[in-house]
Design an enzyme around this catalytic site. Structure first.
Site, short mmCIF file in Angstrom:
data_model
loop_
_atom_site.label_atom_id
_atom_site.label_comp_id
_atom_site.label_asym_id
_atom_site.label_seq_id
_atom_site.Cartn_x
_atom_site.Cartn_y
_atom_site.Cartn_z
N ASP A 97 1.30 7.64 -0.05
CA ASP A 97 2.06 8.20 -1.30
C ASP A 97 1.46 9.43 -1.77
O ASP A 97 1.80 9.86 -2.89
CB ASP A 97 2.08 7.13 -2.68
CG ASP A 97 2.98 5.77 -2.33
OD1 ASP A 97 3.69 6.00 -1.52
OD2 ASP A 97 2.87 5.07 -3.13
N ASP A 152 -8.41 -0.47 0.53
CA ASP A 152 -8.24 0.74 -0.40
C ASP A 152 -8.87 1.84 0.34
O ASP A 152 -9.65 1.55 1.16
CB ASP A 152 -8.91 0.70 -1.91
CG ASP A 152 -7.69 -0.39 -2.77
OD1 ASP A 152 -6.77 -0.60 -2.69
OD2 ASP A 152 -8.51 -0.87 -3.68
N ASP A 154 -11.28 4.02 -0.35
CA ASP A 154 -12.70 4.06 -0.28
C ASP A 154 -13.32 3.12 0.31
O ASP A 154 -14.84 3.04 0.23
CB ASP A 154 -12.98 4.34 -1.87
CG ASP A 154 -12.70 3.09 -2.76
OD1 ASP A 154 -11.37 2.96 -2.84
OD2 ASP A 154 -13.66 2.54 -3.25
N ASP A 244 -2.95 -7.03 -7.59
CA ASP A 244 -3.58 -8.03 -6.79
C ASP A 244 -4.03 -9.10 -7.48
O ASP A 244 -4.04 -10.42 -6.90
CB ASP A 244 -4.96 -7.30 -6.32
CG ASP A 244 -5.79 -6.22 -7.59
OD1 ASP A 244 -5.25 -6.41 -8.56
OD2 ASP A 244 -6.93 -5.95 -7.20
#
Length: 496
Positions: A97, A152, A154, A244
């Protein structure tokens, strides 16, 4: 009128103390279960194999939702493309995105791995509707796996991640699985160490919750979901910024099982700037409190033993409890001014509260060190000081959660700001909420300082330990804010 105000403040104070007492006792129970699990595992023979074996491996889609993550996206793609898993059963979807140069970096790295035979695609949307939740929903619509592994930007998962997690799903009722998370920059500063310990404590407690079959609040990264479970629940919901946790609650209410594998560890990166930290925690608090009240009716309608219901309430409303601690901070000044704690109820209430804080702090710090896998030499005085600072840091966090809860109360559910990780901060301009939270820190520091002065003047000392600890916690984050401002100013002068 003053008597009525005094009675009202005392009532709120005692309600929060009782709520905190129940939470501490429940967490202590789970902590002891975690200890037993850990001791049992130490006595068991270590499994030297790379992972459990299964007769037939299912297809897996690895979903990587990213947004403007140029500093870390390449290493994430490298890590998941090195997964050990049967050929033809693994696909990787980079759900991008981004609005900056991240897209080109991701596309280039994906093409490199595709050239050597890895099934990887970059999926780009026209807009960011629904933020991360919308990105994941769009991704699963284009996937073909029976399971979804989500990371994610990271994160750096180990190569054998799927070999160790997928065999657990031989149980058809297991809907999702969470793994452990480590932090490679945990020792950069006390701020990063605090975050690693605080989340390490959460992981340690989750071991006990999982073992006891109690409700848990799990992360949305370094996890695996069964597609059948996600489809049955209708996917991720963009109405909350903690999509989540929302999906995890719905799964557990739907009687899907979850598993927690603490020994399978993916490495991640913590925010190193206090501005990124405070904005992240306000968002978490807002989303968690919203999710709790959103699902409380469904939770109460579930048939479950009393102890499990109490753990469910404790888990879902732990963020609301933390926010309520800020209410105690605000009450300290009027209570100090209006009364002398002559009544046995308030005096014992205050003493019990401080006793519970000590008990919770020691249990929390021990669990945090175990959960974060902190090792090294042990110095008693330094450890006591670090534990005190660790406890003090929860008070600014209470302010962030309180602010998030107030915003949730007024219907602010979707205000999402990506959290810069590592040394990266809000370089150009930070979101407006950062200034609001900073102003609240300044106000609270001077408010508690005033409460100390009033207490000394009136000889009413019983709440001074709370106010002093508030000043220590808020003083630390204000000092870090000043340091960050200085660094930004120096950086701008060096880069005209």
């Amino acid at each position: 009128m003053l008597a009525l105000l005094s009675w009202f403040c005392q009532a709120i104070f005692l309600v929060v103390v009782v709520y905190f007492a129940l939470y501490v006792l429940l967490e202590l129970r789970v902590f002891l279960i975690s200890r037993k699990v850990e001791q049992r595992k130490l006595m068991e023979l270590a499994h030297s194999s790379s992972g459990a074996q299964t007769d037939s491996w299912p297809s897996v889609s690895v979903l990587l939702p990213i947004y403007n993550e140029s500093e870390v996206v390449e290493r994430l793609i490298d890590a998941v493309c090195n997964f050990s898993y049967p050929a033809g059963l693994l696909e990787i979807l980079v759900l991008d995105d981004s609005t900056d140069g991240t897209t080109e970096l991701a596309r280039s790295r994906a093409e490199q791995h595709k050239a050597r035979g890895v099934e990887i695609r970059l999926v780009k949307r026209r807009n960011r509707k629904g933020y991360k939740a919308g990105n994941l929903v769009n991704g699963i619509q284009q996937s073909c796996g029976e399971f979804f592994a989500i990371f994610d930007a990271d994160f750096v998962p180990p190569a054998d991640f799927l070999l160790k997690t997928i065999p657990c799903f031989e149980d058809p009722k297991l809907g999702f699985l969470q793994t452990g998370i480590g932090y490679e920059n945990r020792d950069v500063s006390f701020l990063t160490r605090f975050q690693a310990m605080e989340m390490g404590h959460q992981q340690y407690v989750t071991v006990g919750l999982s073992e006891d079959g109690d409700m848990a609040s799990l992360s949305g990264s370094s996890c695996v979901w069964r597609k059948q479970c996600v489809d049955a629940l209708g996917g991720w919901n963009a109405s909350t910024v903690t999509e989540d946790v929302d999906l995890g609650y719905r799964a557990q209410f739907g009687e899907w099982k979850y598993a927690y594998l603490r020994d399978v560890v993916s490495m991640s990166v913590l925010p190193e700037t206090v501005s990124a930290y405070r904005i992240q925690r306000e968002r978490w608090g807002r989303g968690l409190i919203h999710s709790a009240f959103k699902h409380v009716k469904q939770m109460l309608s579930q048939r479950m033993p009393l102890i499990k219901r109490m753990h469910a309430i404790s888990t879902m409303f732990s963020s609301a409890l933390l926010a309520s601690i800020y209410v105690l901070i605000l009450l300290s000044l009027p209570l100090t001014y209006l009364m002398h704690f002559d009544g046995a109820g308030m005096r014992w209430g205050a003493l019990i509260f401080f006793g519970l804080v000590v008990l919770w702090g020691l249990e929390n710090a021990f669990g945090a060190r175990r959960g974060a896998r902190l090792e090294g030499s042990f110095n008693v005085l330094k450890s006591l000081w670090d534990t005190y600072r660790y406890i003090a840091m929860f008070l600014p966090m209470a302010w962030y959660y309180f602010a998030g809860g107030v915003r949730a109360l007024f219907g602010v559910y979707g205000d999402f700001h990506r959290t810069p990780k590592g040394r990266e901060g809000y370089r150009a301009s930070s979101p407006r909420i950062n200034s609001v939270l900073l102003a609240g820190e300044l106000f609270t520091f001077f408010y508690s300082t005033t409460a100390i002065l009033v207490a000394l003047q009136r000889g009413n000392y019983i709440l001074i330990p709370l106010d002093v600890t508030v000043c220590v916690g808020f003083g630390m984050v204000l000092y870090w804010s000043w340091q960050e401002k200085v660094r930004i100013g120096v950086g701008r002068k060096g880069n005209p």
